[in-house]
Every structure is written in structure tokens, then in C-alpha cells.
Design an enzyme around this catalytic site. Structure first.
Site, PDB file in Angstrom:
ATOM      1  CB  CYS A 180      -0.916   0.005   1.217  1.00 55.84           C
ATOM      2  SG  CYS A 180      -2.017   1.438   1.288  1.00 55.84           S
ATOM      3  N   GLY A 187      -3.905  -4.845 -12.837  1.00 61.20           N
ATOM      4  CA  GLY A 187      -4.351  -4.618 -14.204  1.00 61.20           C
ATOM      5  C   GLY A 187      -5.099  -5.774 -14.844  1.00 61.20           C
ATOM      6  N   GLY A 241      -8.487  -7.009  -8.293  1.00 68.02           N
ATOM      7  CA  GLY A 241      -8.925  -5.947  -7.409  1.00 68.02           C
ATOM      8  C   GLY A 241     -10.134  -5.211  -7.934  1.00 68.02           C
TER       9      GLY A 241
END
Length: 340
Positions: free
Chosen positions: A106, A219, A240
Site C-alpha cells: 500500500c 491490471g 482488485g
């Protein structure tokens, strides 16, 4: 949890890691995970990142709340203090999570200021120490989600060293976001799509570390693309934003196409109906409708009536007194035969 239960839970999570939904701040809360579980019985789900200080020093044990129906589900922790992470991991295992994952990816300012997340790519020795402490504290598997590097690091040098040092501490499973993180100059949002993807580097890591379970992340936006990665030999794929914004497109056929289950595939209509009792229970406990339905907005993405579905839920779910009848009314816009 007895040893046999731990063993069964571990094998379930390892199998589920063939396809996982990434931990995403403000998105993959327990309501989101419950929805995703209506679409796939087998995909591995992750919590939002929970910081070790919040659990250990803040006593925020409510952050560990989840439903048994969410399993297989993993807890992602953020932190950089080995002792504190060990305590937090123990709390997570005691709460019933089947895997404890350490966030080394993150890029947010808040994470950097706390010396955890992607900035830890610069300190593989510390990450190894943290993971060793966590593994000592729990019987469930400890895993890592990382980037290929940060800032001016050379991923060709950084990633293999990182994997070597952390795997030497006993970590066998990594989810690798195939992008650098730029901690200065890019926002967390920009870090999700501006740094170029380098799938080839992650492919090469499979050859260098054949004993590790490597999932590729970043991606990947379709189930077909997911299957292509799996068919070329990746151990797992982590999705995601696509899994969040078009959950039915990604998850409805996962059990059949990825995990080899016989059909029929799940449907977004059935998932919406399955959420109604959950919503009723949530409201009875003092919750608000929008806390659940905000995760359902993309359920019918690309379908006729999807815009009306999103509009009705977006505009109506936050109103006082809003309840399951609003979801049924919105469902009539996309699937009238299911809305009675």
C-alpha cells in the site's frame, strides 16, 4: 481451533488462492465479502488492511468481525513491529481467519508515515523478521502481498532479493502487484495504474523460486485474462478493482472455470435475493441500508437496466427507513421476474 481444523482450513485457503479478491481499503469490508461469497463459493476473500496498532494498542477488535459464511477468508495486517504484528496475527487467528497476510504494497501517505505498506520493500530484512514473528505466533499460514519495488529501486534486483529473504523466514505464498509504487509524486489512486506493469518479471520469479506459490496482481480485468495466467503456470491470480466494480462478470463463473466445479454458475439476480435476509439482519442490528448496497452497485454492470439499478440504490439507500423493499424495487429494473 484444533490442529485438524487448522489443517483443513489451511488446505482450503491454499486451494482458494488460485483466484482471490484483493484487499482494498474502504471496499472489501464484511458486507462486500458477504456479497462476493454469494457469487463464488471458492474464491479467496481478503479483509481491508487492518493495522496491528489498531488491534493491539487500540483494542479495535470489531475490525475482526466477519461471518462464518465468508470463508475462505484472510486477514490482511499492516505494521512493521514484529512483536506487535505477532500479537495482531494471534488475534486474527483466534477470530477464525484462515490466513494472515502482511501488507507490503500500500502506497498511501498514512501507511508511509507508519512505516508499513510499500515502503517496507526497502527493508526486506525487517519484513522477514515480522513474518517470522507472525509465523511463530499462529498456526495458520502467513503470506505477503508486495510490489515489485518502490521509487528508484531496480525491480530486477529488489524483487528476487525480497522474495529470497522473506521466504527464508518461512513464507511460501506471495501475491505480487506487478507495478512499482512511487511513494513521492503519485497519489495512491495513481499508483494503481500509472506505473507500468511488468508481468514478465513476475514470470521470471516463478522460475527462480519454483517452491513458492506466486499470485500475480495488477491490471487484470477479465476472467479470460485470469485463466490465461493460470494456464501458463501461475499458481494464482488476484483481482482488485474489476472484481469490485463488475463482480458478476468476474465471480459468477469462477467456481466452474477456475475451481472445476460443475455448474450451474451463480447469477447476480440470485445474489441480490440472497442479500435480502442479510440486509434485514443488518438493519435489525442498527445498521443502514447503504452500508451494504454501496457494494452492490456494480452487480449488474453491462446489463439492461443497470443504470436504473445503480441510481435507485445510490439515491435511496441512505434515506431514513430504507430497507429491503428498495432492493426489490431496483431488482425489478433489471430482472422483473425475480423481484416479486
Amino acid at each position: 481451533m484444533n490442529g485438524e481444523a487448522v489443517k483443513r482450513g489451511g488446505s482450503e485457503v491454499q486451494r482458494a488462492a488460485r483466484l482471490s479478491v484483493a484487499p482494498m481499503m474502504d471496499w472489501t469490508d464484511r458486507h462486500c465479502r458477504f456479497l462476493h461469497r454469494q457469487l463464488s463459493r471458492h474464491a479467496l476473500l481478503y479483509t481491508e488492511m487492518v493495522t496491528a496498532p489498531a488491534l493491539v494498542r487500540g483494542g479495535a477488535l470489531h475490525l475482526l468481525d466477519h461471518a462464518p459464511e465468508e470463508h475462505p477468508v484472510a486477514l490482511q495486517l499492516g505494521g512493521s513491529d514484529p512483536d506487535e504484528l505477532a500479537q495482531a496475527a494471534r488475534m486474527g487467528a483466534e477470530a477464525g481467519y484462515g490466513e494472515i497476510n502482511l501488507n507490503v504494497g500500500c502506497p498511501s501517505d498514512r501507511v508511509q508515515s507508519g512505516t508499513f505498506g510499500a515502503v517496507l520493500m526497502k527493508e526486506p530484512g525487517l519484513v522477514a523478521e515480522c513474518c517470522a514473528a507472525m509465523r511463530e505466533a499462529v498456526h495458520v499460514e502467513v503470506t505477503v502481498k508486495c510490489r515489485i519495488g518502490v521509487d528508484d529501486q531496480d525491480p530486477e534486483e529488489v524483487l528476487p532479493e525480497f522474495l529470497a529473504r522473506v521466504s527464508a523466514a518461512g513464507v511460501r505464498r506471495f501475491a505480487i502487484h506487478a507495478r512499482k509504487a512511487w511513494l513521492q509524486g503519485l497519489s495512491p489512486k495513481e499508483n494503481r495504474y500509472i506505473p507500468p506493469l511488468d508481468y514478465d518479471l513476475v514470470r521470471r520469479m516463478r522460475a527462480v523460486f519454483p517452491g513458492l506459490h506466486l499470485s500475480v496482481n495488477g491490471g487484470i480485468s477479465t476472467l479470460d485474462a485470469t485463466l490465461a495466467f493460470l494456464e501458463e503456470g501461475f499458481d494464482g491470480v488476484m483481482l482488485g478493482r474489476a472484481a469490485y466494480h463488475q463482480p458478476a462478470d468476474i465471480l459468477c463463473a469462477v467456481d466452474r472455470r477456475v475451481f472445476g466445479e460443475r455448474g450451474p454458475d451463480t447469477t447476480p439476480e440470485d445474489a441480490a435475493l440472497a442479500m435480502l435476509p442479510y440486509i434485514e439482519t443488518h438493519l435489525a442490528r442498527g445498521g443502514r441500508l447503504h452500508q451494504v448496497t454501496r457494494h452492490m452497485l456494480g452487480l449488474f454492470a453491462g446489463r439492461p437496466g443497470a443504470r436504473a439499478w445503480r441510481r435507485m440504490l445510490s439515491e435511496g439507500a441512505a434515506r431514513p427507513g430504507a430497507g429491503p423493499e428498495l432492493v426489490r424495487a431496483a431488482l425489478a429494473e433489471v430482472a422483473p421476474e425475480h423481484a416479486a
